[in-house]
Enzyme design. Sequence first.
Site, short mmCIF file in Angstrom:
data_model
loop_
_atom_site.label_atom_id
_atom_site.label_comp_id
_atom_site.label_asym_id
_atom_site.label_seq_id
_atom_site.Cartn_x
_atom_site.Cartn_y
_atom_site.Cartn_z
N CYS A 74 48.41 47.43 41.47
CA CYS A 74 49.12 48.75 41.72
C CYS A 74 50.53 48.80 41.45
CB CYS A 74 48.92 49.04 43.35
SG CYS A 74 47.22 48.48 43.95
N ARG A 87 49.90 50.98 35.76
CA ARG A 87 49.40 49.96 36.51
C ARG A 87 48.23 50.00 37.46
NH1 ARG A 87 53.95 46.15 37.20
NH2 ARG A 87 53.14 45.75 39.21
N TRP A 146 45.23 50.34 42.05
CA TRP A 146 43.98 49.86 41.30
C TRP A 146 43.03 49.24 42.47
CZ3 TRP A 146 42.71 45.05 39.11
CH2 TRP A 146 41.47 44.87 38.21
N ASN A 187 51.08 45.86 47.06
CA ASN A 187 50.24 45.36 45.75
C ASN A 187 50.16 43.81 45.75
OD1 ASN A 187 49.56 45.13 43.17
ND2 ASN A 187 51.47 44.65 42.38
N GLY A 188 48.68 43.43 45.64
CA GLY A 188 48.27 42.15 45.56
C GLY A 188 46.92 42.07 46.37
N GLU A 219 39.16 40.69 19.22
CA GLU A 219 40.01 41.89 19.50
C GLU A 219 39.55 43.23 19.20
OE1 GLU A 219 42.35 41.84 21.35
OE2 GLU A 219 43.47 43.84 21.19
N LYS A 245 39.03 46.36 21.73
CA LYS A 245 39.64 47.71 22.03
C LYS A 245 38.42 48.55 21.88
CE LYS A 245 43.09 46.96 22.67
NZ LYS A 245 43.44 45.62 22.93
N GLU A 261 37.27 49.07 25.48
CA GLU A 261 38.30 49.49 26.58
C GLU A 261 38.65 50.89 26.44
OE1 GLU A 261 41.85 46.73 25.75
OE2 GLU A 261 41.99 47.74 27.44
N HIS A 318 22.10 33.26 13.44
CA HIS A 318 21.68 32.32 14.24
C HIS A 318 21.23 33.33 15.45
CE1 HIS A 318 22.70 28.52 12.40
NE2 HIS A 318 23.90 29.31 11.97
N LYS A 346 46.82 47.97 33.35
CA LYS A 346 47.62 47.23 32.40
C LYS A 346 47.88 45.92 32.35
CE LYS A 346 50.04 47.12 28.82
NZ LYS A 346 49.39 47.23 27.24
C1 AGP Z 1 43.94 44.37 26.46
O1 AGP Z 1 43.78 45.65 25.63
C2 AGP Z 1 43.85 44.64 27.91
N1 AGP Z 1 44.49 45.57 28.31
C3 AGP Z 1 43.75 43.25 28.56
O2 AGP Z 1 42.64 42.54 27.92
C4 AGP Z 1 45.05 42.68 28.66
O3 AGP Z 1 45.42 41.99 27.44
C5 AGP Z 1 44.82 41.25 29.51
O4 AGP Z 1 44.78 41.78 30.94
C6 AGP Z 1 46.08 40.30 29.45
O5 AGP Z 1 47.40 40.89 30.06
P1 AGP Z 1 48.71 40.20 29.36
O6 AGP Z 1 48.74 40.18 28.13
O7 AGP Z 1 49.63 41.23 30.19
O8 AGP Z 1 48.49 39.06 30.33
#
Ligand code: AGP
Length: 588
Positions: free
Chosen positions: A2, A27, A74, A100-101, A465, A469, A472, A488, A583
């Site tokens: 958050c 966030r 969040w 937050n937490g 990777e 993308k 997400e 396999h 994020k």
């Molecule tokens: C990547 O597009 C995502 N937003 C997510 O997987 C991110 O890479 C992951 O949460 C790690 O974040 P960080 O690099 O800030 O530790």
Amino acid sequence: MCSIIGYIGKCMAASVIVESLKKMEYRGYDSVGIATLERDRILLRKDVGKVMDVDSSLQLNNMPGQIGIGHTRWATHGGITKLNAHPHTDCTNNVVVVHNGIIDNYQQLKDTLIKQGHIFKSQTDSEVIAHLIETYLKKFDDVKKVIIETCKQLCGSYAFVAIFKSGLIAGTRLDEPLIIGMGNDGNFISSDVLGFLEYTDKAIFLDNHDIVILDHQHVNLFDFNGNSVSRPITQVAWELGDIDKGKYAHYTIKEIHQQKNSIPMAFQIDPISLQKAVDLVSSSKNIFITGSGTSYHSALLAKYLFYKSAKIRTEIIMSSEFEYMSAPIDENSVLIAISQSGETADVLNSVKIAKEHKAKILSIVNISTSSLARLSDHYVSINCGPEMGVAATKSFTAQLATLYSIINNLCVNERSVDMSINMFGNALNEILIDDSYLEKIAEDIKSVQDIYILGKSFHYPIALEGSLKIKELAYIHAEGIAAGEIKHGPLAMIELNTIVIVLNPEDETYYDTLHSIHEMKSRGAKIIGISNKNNDMYDYFIKLPLVNKILYPIIEIIPIQILSYYLALKKDANPDYPRNLAKSVTVK
Ligand code: AGP
């Protein structure tokens, strides 16, 4: 994760806080709320939705008072509802809190507080903080003592800010970031420098258990024993322009295009910092690398580079798995922790475990004032500026550039490669000059249910990777597969027109990967080839400019980033704020 923000000063708090929340919304964006204090009345407005929408429906901007707190959520505990939105008040409406937490022992605390007669309005863990403060306010006049006694009850991670009817605003933290912004017209307590960068670049980064109490004239800091402490005032390096979309429709596409500069910049590492990193690695017997999500994919690529270029063995452990691996990490080990935000709970947890085993910590971060950077024996900044889009794009390629530089300096003799600033020549401009062909592909494939991405050797982490993308940003199921693995099992998934993206530049993997493409094609797959060389097997050909072969992983991810962005638009998804994500995941 958050975002929390508090303000006290000469301006109307609500309008300042609305703008701050907009800049921190990456966030978490399930709900938003603001509370202000006007004379001795606490006002509170909150609802489900994004800042802009809730502001226009509840007129957040117009709330009176020069003291205020705000929050974007969040959801972790309790659904996405108006009642679960922060801020939360106590029973008497004398105190209001944003948090937050995660409070691990909230249910037990809640049960006790209910037995004592407290009435809870939400299902959240955070609300217990407001009721604990209420309890201690009845015992102590001293706000500092109230905060300390409240925190003694809490287990878990927290950064919270509270307004008191007396006109004070107070905050504290444990394992969640909390930063003070020292402005000319007022002071801030924020999760993120972006919360106050528009007003000041002077910041105080609180340590765990620090307590801050602000009034209109003072910023008072205390430790957990109630003693006054002082912390250094840091000048924040980022410019405001960095957090503006400029000519772009979304942060995500802006940051993808920023890679023409951020990648070369990332290779320009301060020589002293680079040497410290190289020395840390070369002086360690065992090398472990950890990260989450995109940063884990960077770690995987590093493994290939360490082996192929520097002939060094490494152990890669996904951060969320670290505590279960019981890895043989010891005082002869270094843990390379990769994290854009430097606040990911799983990464911080891995670092904590490694430090308990006396390992050295080398971190690769984008935010040099982050918790991870401050926990490390040494950190190297990827120096790509604030990344506002939730999807990691420029931070990924900047992480790779940083890893290439460190590993390159560990190579002996001929294995090292030219890491000069012009190593990419015009390649980055070429690959970013025109998105129209990728937008057309996105139009053609926007309705598919599955996308497979093949990559061999150090193209395999890029395949993973790329699949992240697509997932997400466009919410399409995508799977990265080691090209040699299709026989396999994965080949069973191929039907007529199944979309397969193949990372296939002309390097040592080229012909083997072509065999895999033939096998996919003969079973009906539609092939999107990413290579410097076209081939009849490709239904779509995305041309990569020629670069030193070792550098292909850094540029071949860019077309998939762009494709994922346009797939999101075609599916009416918001690329900057993907559903269910945030994020930085600062909770386990
Ligand atoms: C990547 O597009 C995502 N937003 C997510 O997987 C991110 O890479 C992951 O949460 C790690 O974040 P960080 O690099 O800030 O530790």
